[in-house]
Design an enzyme around this catalytic site. Sequence first.
Site, PDB file in Angstrom:
ATOM      1  CG  HIS A 167       6.439  13.446  29.711  1.00  0.00           C
ATOM      2  ND1 HIS A 167       5.616  12.420  29.297  1.00  0.00           N
ATOM      3  CD2 HIS A 167       7.682  12.904  29.856  1.00  0.00           C
ATOM      4  CE1 HIS A 167       6.338  11.308  29.194  1.00  0.00           C
ATOM      5  NE2 HIS A 167       7.591  11.574  29.536  1.00  0.00           N
TER       6      HIS A 167
ATOM      7  CG  HIS B  60       7.289   8.074  32.792  1.00  0.00           C
ATOM      8  ND1 HIS B  60       8.541   7.537  32.710  1.00  0.00           N
ATOM      9  CD2 HIS B  60       7.169   8.890  31.705  1.00  0.00           C
ATOM     10  CE1 HIS B  60       9.172   8.019  31.630  1.00  0.00           C
ATOM     11  NE2 HIS B  60       8.353   8.842  31.017  1.00  0.00           N
TER      12      HIS B  60
ATOM     13  CG  ASP C 289     -17.087  16.522  33.713  1.00  0.00           C
ATOM     14  OD1 ASP C 289     -18.087  16.882  33.051  1.00  0.00           O
ATOM     15  OD2 ASP C 289     -17.152  16.079  34.870  1.00  0.00           O
TER      16      ASP C 289
ATOM     17  CG  HIS D 209       7.507   7.685  26.536  1.00  0.00           C
ATOM     18  ND1 HIS D 209       8.232   8.600  25.802  1.00  0.00           N
ATOM     19  CD2 HIS D 209       7.703   8.020  27.831  1.00  0.00           C
ATOM     20  CE1 HIS D 209       8.856   9.431  26.614  1.00  0.00           C
ATOM     21  NE2 HIS D 209       8.546   9.101  27.853  1.00  0.00           N
TER      22      HIS D 209
ATOM     23  CE1 TYR E  79     -18.994  21.527  37.529  1.00  0.00           C
ATOM     24  CE2 TYR E  79     -17.029  22.816  37.044  1.00  0.00           C
ATOM     25  CZ  TYR E  79     -17.688  21.881  37.827  1.00  0.00           C
ATOM     26  OH  TYR E  79     -17.051  21.332  38.897  1.00  0.00           O
TER      27      TYR E  79
END
Length: 212
Positions: A73, A75, A98, A147, A205
């Site tokens: 997580h 910001h 991708d 958020h 790939y």
Amino acid sequence: MLYTFGNASGVSRDDGLVVIKPSGVPYDVMKPAHLVVTDLDGKVVEGDLRPSSDLPTHIALYRAFQGIGGVAHTHSEYATAWAQARVPIPPFGTTHADYFHGSVPVTEVMPDHQIASDYELNTGHAIVRAFQKIDYAVIPAVLVANHGPFCWGSDSGAAAHNAVILESVARMAFFTRQLNEDAEPLGRGLHDKHYLRKHGTTAYYGQAKESK
Ligand SMILES: [Zn+2]
């Protein structure tokens, strides 16, 4: 990352244990011994520090998305800008395709009673609800409304990698829309081509992976 923003964790499915960043420890002084080990109920089983306050969000994701092994997580600014604008990130180009097989969705705005108590757990539930009709395995990221982004992957490193890619994609999408507010997502054929050559059952790939 700035100061103590953001957090990352990994889960051992066999042991039912989560390893997560401690709460409020700056990255430049963090050591492996600072990491906190909890069970999937959020109970600390190892470590002297308190776990990240977002632990209940991470655990909600581990419970609902059984195939993931890590959560990150941040910001980061561009992804957070889209989250604050509450606009899904459209797949404008092959860089997006991708990594993300479709738009990166935004959660619904949480009502005040879900914020007043069990806020972090309810954030996890809001993310899971946003994926009721979306496969978490092909879009390993979400924008939590007002958020910021949560990303996931096979382990904490893959989740962090997806967080970095998401920020790059969010930045490019921002410029794309600035240059042309009517910019259209890339076509289905090009989107599928780029996603599936990297992630599909017939992916070709990169280098062949050693079988485990
Ligand atoms: Zn946050």
